[in-house]
Scaffold this motif. Structure first.
Motif, PDB file in Angstrom:
ATOM      1  N   PRO A 203      16.404 -20.897  39.035  1.00  0.00           N
ATOM      2  CA  PRO A 203      18.188 -21.775  39.639  1.00  0.00           C
ATOM      3  C   PRO A 203      19.566 -20.835  39.975  1.00  0.00           C
ATOM      4  O   PRO A 203      19.994 -21.000  40.545  1.00  0.00           O
ATOM      5  CB  PRO A 203      17.881 -22.990  38.871  1.00  0.00           C
ATOM      6  N   ALA A 204      19.309 -20.080  39.128  1.00  0.00           N
ATOM      7  CA  ALA A 204      20.090 -18.856  39.508  1.00  0.00           C
ATOM      8  C   ALA A 204      20.410 -18.499  40.458  1.00  0.00           C
ATOM      9  O   ALA A 204      21.878 -17.784  40.641  1.00  0.00           O
ATOM     10  CB  ALA A 204      19.912 -18.256  38.194  1.00  0.00           C
TER      11      ALA A 204
ATOM     12  N   ALA B  37       4.264 -47.550  33.025  1.00  0.00           N
ATOM     13  CA  ALA B  37       3.817 -48.965  33.845  1.00  0.00           C
ATOM     14  C   ALA B  37       5.358 -50.356  34.437  1.00  0.00           C
ATOM     15  O   ALA B  37       5.645 -50.155  32.598  1.00  0.00           O
ATOM     16  CB  ALA B  37       2.591 -49.427  34.155  1.00  0.00           C
ATOM     17  N   GLY B  38       5.804 -50.146  34.826  1.00  0.00           N
ATOM     18  CA  GLY B  38       6.981 -50.857  34.843  1.00  0.00           C
ATOM     19  C   GLY B  38       8.235 -50.738  34.560  1.00  0.00           C
ATOM     20  O   GLY B  38       9.320 -50.971  34.090  1.00  0.00           O
ATOM     21  N   LYS B  39       8.243 -49.496  33.699  1.00  0.00           N
ATOM     22  CA  LYS B  39       9.496 -49.116  32.883  1.00  0.00           C
ATOM     23  C   LYS B  39      10.298 -47.917  33.214  1.00  0.00           C
ATOM     24  O   LYS B  39       9.440 -47.475  34.828  1.00  0.00           O
ATOM     25  CB  LYS B  39       8.856 -48.309  31.913  1.00  0.00           C
ATOM     26  N   THR B  40      11.960 -47.898  33.308  1.00  0.00           N
ATOM     27  CA  THR B  40      12.078 -46.649  34.507  1.00  0.00           C
ATOM     28  C   THR B  40      12.555 -45.700  32.977  1.00  0.00           C
ATOM     29  O   THR B  40      13.151 -45.980  31.712  1.00  0.00           O
ATOM     30  CB  THR B  40      13.701 -47.615  34.581  1.00  0.00           C
ATOM     31  N   ILE B  41      12.334 -44.312  32.766  1.00  0.00           N
ATOM     32  CA  ILE B  41      12.512 -43.322  32.085  1.00  0.00           C
ATOM     33  C   ILE B  41      13.798 -42.575  32.408  1.00  0.00           C
ATOM     34  O   ILE B  41      13.966 -42.480  33.605  1.00  0.00           O
ATOM     35  CB  ILE B  41      11.228 -42.671  31.676  1.00  0.00           C
ATOM     36  N   VAL B  42      14.090 -42.291  31.094  1.00  0.00           N
ATOM     37  CA  VAL B  42      16.137 -41.202  31.756  1.00  0.00           C
ATOM     38  C   VAL B  42      15.405 -40.279  31.102  1.00  0.00           C
ATOM     39  O   VAL B  42      14.644 -40.509  29.221  1.00  0.00           O
ATOM     40  CB  VAL B  42      17.659 -41.807  30.588  1.00  0.00           C
ATOM     41  N   LEU B  43      15.106 -39.072  31.711  1.00  0.00           N
ATOM     42  CA  LEU B  43      14.494 -37.776  31.351  1.00  0.00           C
ATOM     43  C   LEU B  43      15.281 -36.377  31.099  1.00  0.00           C
ATOM     44  O   LEU B  43      16.227 -36.509  31.976  1.00  0.00           O
ATOM     45  CB  LEU B  43      13.061 -37.193  32.505  1.00  0.00           C
ATOM     46  N   THR B  44      15.957 -35.825  29.971  1.00  0.00           N
ATOM     47  CA  THR B  44      16.753 -34.271  30.347  1.00  0.00           C
ATOM     48  C   THR B  44      15.825 -33.264  29.601  1.00  0.00           C
ATOM     49  O   THR B  44      15.627 -33.572  28.846  1.00  0.00           O
ATOM     50  CB  THR B  44      18.081 -34.405  29.695  1.00  0.00           C
ATOM     51  N   THR B  45      15.660 -32.326  30.417  1.00  0.00           N
ATOM     52  CA  THR B  45      14.962 -30.734  29.791  1.00  0.00           C
ATOM     53  C   THR B  45      15.314 -29.767  29.631  1.00  0.00           C
ATOM     54  O   THR B  45      15.906 -29.441  30.395  1.00  0.00           O
ATOM     55  CB  THR B  45      13.111 -30.678  30.704  1.00  0.00           C
ATOM     56  N   THR B  46      14.881 -29.017  29.487  1.00  0.00           N
ATOM     57  CA  THR B  46      15.370 -27.188  29.267  1.00  0.00           C
ATOM     58  C   THR B  46      15.156 -26.857  30.647  1.00  0.00           C
ATOM     59  O   THR B  46      16.657 -26.525  31.122  1.00  0.00           O
ATOM     60  CB  THR B  46      14.439 -26.496  28.361  1.00  0.00           C
ATOM     61  N   ASN B  47      14.507 -27.004  31.188  1.00  0.00           N
ATOM     62  CA  ASN B  47      14.715 -26.728  32.849  1.00  0.00           C
ATOM     63  C   ASN B  47      13.894 -27.221  34.192  1.00  0.00           C
ATOM     64  O   ASN B  47      14.806 -27.341  34.784  1.00  0.00           O
ATOM     65  CB  ASN B  47      13.412 -25.586  32.740  1.00  0.00           C
ATOM     66  N   GLY B  48      13.576 -28.144  34.016  1.00  0.00           N
ATOM     67  CA  GLY B  48      13.331 -28.649  35.506  1.00  0.00           C
ATOM     68  C   GLY B  48      14.080 -29.801  35.557  1.00  0.00           C
ATOM     69  O   GLY B  48      14.721 -29.426  36.979  1.00  0.00           O
TER      70      GLY B  48
ATOM     71  N   HIS C  24      17.361 -29.080  35.154  1.00  0.00           N
ATOM     72  CA  HIS C  24      18.457 -28.404  35.251  1.00  0.00           C
ATOM     73  C   HIS C  24      18.283 -27.783  37.043  1.00  0.00           C
ATOM     74  O   HIS C  24      19.101 -27.981  37.443  1.00  0.00           O
ATOM     75  CB  HIS C  24      18.179 -27.316  34.276  1.00  0.00           C
ATOM     76  N   ALA C  25      17.121 -27.702  37.214  1.00  0.00           N
ATOM     77  CA  ALA C  25      16.752 -26.993  38.593  1.00  0.00           C
ATOM     78  C   ALA C  25      17.183 -28.333  39.530  1.00  0.00           C
ATOM     79  O   ALA C  25      17.324 -28.104  40.645  1.00  0.00           O
ATOM     80  CB  ALA C  25      15.399 -26.267  38.638  1.00  0.00           C
TER      81      ALA C  25
ATOM     82  N   VAL D  45      12.656 -26.005  54.360  1.00  0.00           N
ATOM     83  CA  VAL D  45      12.141 -26.513  52.715  1.00  0.00           C
ATOM     84  C   VAL D  45      11.798 -25.206  52.118  1.00  0.00           C
ATOM     85  O   VAL D  45      11.616 -24.458  52.005  1.00  0.00           O
ATOM     86  CB  VAL D  45       9.968 -25.883  52.822  1.00  0.00           C
ATOM     87  N   LEU D  46      12.573 -25.915  51.390  1.00  0.00           N
ATOM     88  CA  LEU D  46      12.556 -24.183  49.707  1.00  0.00           C
ATOM     89  C   LEU D  46      12.651 -25.070  48.953  1.00  0.00           C
ATOM     90  O   LEU D  46      12.677 -26.304  48.077  1.00  0.00           O
ATOM     91  CB  LEU D  46      14.658 -24.825  49.553  1.00  0.00           C
ATOM     92  N   LEU D  47      11.217 -23.900  47.830  1.00  0.00           N
ATOM     93  CA  LEU D  47      10.417 -24.112  46.870  1.00  0.00           C
ATOM     94  C   LEU D  47      11.289 -23.386  45.469  1.00  0.00           C
ATOM     95  O   LEU D  47      12.187 -22.166  45.685  1.00  0.00           O
ATOM     96  CB  LEU D  47       9.219 -23.320  47.016  1.00  0.00           C
ATOM     97  N   VAL D  48      11.967 -24.513  44.379  1.00  0.00           N
ATOM     98  CA  VAL D  48      12.896 -24.578  43.513  1.00  0.00           C
ATOM     99  C   VAL D  48      12.501 -23.976  42.376  1.00  0.00           C
ATOM    100  O   VAL D  48      12.015 -25.297  42.061  1.00  0.00           O
ATOM    101  CB  VAL D  48      14.315 -25.381  43.535  1.00  0.00           C
ATOM    102  N   CYS D  49      11.980 -22.765  41.861  1.00  0.00           N
ATOM    103  CA  CYS D  49      10.900 -22.844  40.525  1.00  0.00           C
ATOM    104  C   CYS D  49      12.473 -22.665  39.325  1.00  0.00           C
ATOM    105  O   CYS D  49      13.305 -22.325  38.926  1.00  0.00           O
ATOM    106  CB  CYS D  49      10.239 -21.509  40.764  1.00  0.00           C
ATOM    107  N   ALA D  50      11.612 -23.665  38.483  1.00  0.00           N
ATOM    108  CA  ALA D  50      12.864 -23.966  37.254  1.00  0.00           C
ATOM    109  C   ALA D  50      12.587 -23.083  36.488  1.00  0.00           C
ATOM    110  O   ALA D  50      13.933 -22.929  35.885  1.00  0.00           O
ATOM    111  CB  ALA D  50      12.392 -25.365  37.065  1.00  0.00           C
TER     112      ALA D  50
END
Length: 231
Positions: A3-4, A87-98, A100-101, A133-138
């Motif tokens: 991402p940098a 299933a049927g749920k909404t998830i709020v997600l934060t991760t170190t890299n993904g 962020h990218a 297409v831009l492939l963004v590696c986290a």
């Protein structure tokens, strides 16, 4: 490659494929395949907590440095994203890299999520699109990593049969993939991220993340939510 490097690219009008093989994009693909209504990617832990503070009945998932953040429902292990749990749920997600990218790619025309799990489905869809297409590696904390680059190479391999012209980074990723494709698990045992995960005792996650073509769902960003792409 990381991402940098995104400030060097013009994302407008392009499809950005977000790649975080160990483990965020693998888990997102698996969760959407297993019926999660949506996954909301956020950059910071506090943003994740805010959804609960506002009274939303969402599952909260937070990972930092490979571990689940205390007080959250789960992190980004794919085994937390089974149909029974999401299933049927909404998830709020934060991760170190993904995540962020993903947020660094927000100016793209369209943002989709890639993993070895949905490799064929993703590439078949990309072949039907008229856009670059831009492939963004986290990567890992803005550094290059092997596993995301190998997946980018796998995508480049499949798109080589279509009317795409790879840049030098895509050519390098393709060469690495051709070197490793006969034994992805063996090749990636040398990666620094797999070593971090092994030290946490979650080698099973690594093996799971290298399963190929076990899902068909393509998560796409719709507003602030990742949902299943309708084709």
């Amino acid at each position: 490659m990381t991402p940098a490097l995104l400030p060097l690219f013009d994302l407008e009008g392009k499809i950005a494929v977000i790649i975080d093989i160990f483990r965020a994009t693998t888990s997102i693909c698996y969760g959407i395949e297993n019926g999660a209504e949506a996954i909301i990617p956020v950059a910071e832990v506090d943003e994740c907590i805010a959804y609960r503070d506002k009274g939303f009945d969402h599952l909260l998932a937070a990972e930092r440095n490979g571990e689940v953040v205390d007080g959250f429902d789960f992190g980004n292990s794919p085994f937390s994203y089974t149909a029974e749990k999401v299933a049927g749920k909404t998830i709020v997600l934060t991760t170190t890299n993904g995540t962020h990218a993903l947020h660094k790619s927000i100016k793209a025309k369209r943002i989709v999520i890639g993993s070895f799990l949905n490799l064929k489905a993703l590439c078949e869809w990309l072949k039907t699109q008229p856009d670059d297409v831009l492939l963004v590696c986290a990567g890992w904390k803005n550094n290059f990593n092997l596993e995301d680059t190998l997946f980018a190479g796998a995508v480049a391999a499949q798109l080589s049969t279509a009317d795409y012209k790879p840049d030098d980074a895509a050519i390098a990723a393709l060469d690495l993939y051709n070197l490793a494709k006969d034994d992805l698990n063996g090749y990636l045992k040398k990666t620094s991220h797999s070593e971090r995960l092994k030290q946490l005792g979650i080698e099973a996650d690594i093996a799971f993340c290298l399963n190929v073509d076990t899902t068909t769902a393509i998560p796409v960003l719709d507003g602030e939510r990742l949902v299943k792409l309708k084709q």
